[in-house]
Design a protein around this motif. Structure first.
Motif, short mmCIF file in Angstrom:
data_model
loop_
_atom_site.label_atom_id
_atom_site.label_comp_id
_atom_site.label_asym_id
_atom_site.label_seq_id
_atom_site.Cartn_x
_atom_site.Cartn_y
_atom_site.Cartn_z
N GLU A 226 0.36 4.26 -0.80
CA GLU A 226 -0.25 5.49 -0.27
C GLU A 226 -0.09 5.60 1.24
N ARG A 227 -0.19 4.45 1.93
CA ARG A 227 -0.08 4.45 3.39
C ARG A 227 1.31 4.03 3.87
N GLU B 151 4.66 -1.23 8.61
CA GLU B 151 4.92 0.12 8.11
C GLU B 151 6.35 0.20 7.58
N ASN C 180 0.87 -1.17 0.00
CA ASN C 180 0.00 0.00 0.00
C ASN C 180 0.92 1.23 0.00
N ARG D 160 2.92 1.06 3.72
CA ARG D 160 2.95 -0.18 4.50
C ARG D 160 2.63 -1.38 3.61
#
Length: 102
Positions: free
Chosen positions: A11-12, A27, A9, A14
């Protein structure tokens, strides 16, 4: 647990595993030539089923594929890499002595 599908992911920042409405994740922070792994979260429903190890394998594979040195500040990731000598070569030099790696 059988095969675990890990995704990135971006965007996040992680790596994630989504199972039965729950998300486990590791993360990461990217730095020039490095990836920092500061935190891993696995919901209680999936503890002891290999989900965190799947996240670690994916994270270290991502680092290797992208020519990054790993800084495993997360206690789980640090413990995991100690048990996997094949990954020692991509641990950042700054972390090798504190982790007891050759």
């Amino acid at each position: 647990m059988a095969d675990v599908d890990v995704t990135n992911n971006t965007e996040r920042h992680r790596f994630e595993v989504n199972l039965e409405g729950h998300t486990a994740f590791a993360e990461y922070r990217l730095k020039p030539g490095q990836i920092v792994l500061p935190h891993t979260v696995v919901p209680p429903e999936f503890e002891g089923k290999g989900v965190a190890s799947a996240l670690a394998r994916f994270a270290f594979g991502y680092a290797r594929d992208n020519g990054l040195k790993v800084i495993p500040t997360c206690p789980f990731m640090a413990g995991w890499v100690k048990k996997h000598p094949a990954q020692h070569d991509i641990v950042d030099e700054s972390c090798r002595e504190p982790l007891g790696l050759p």
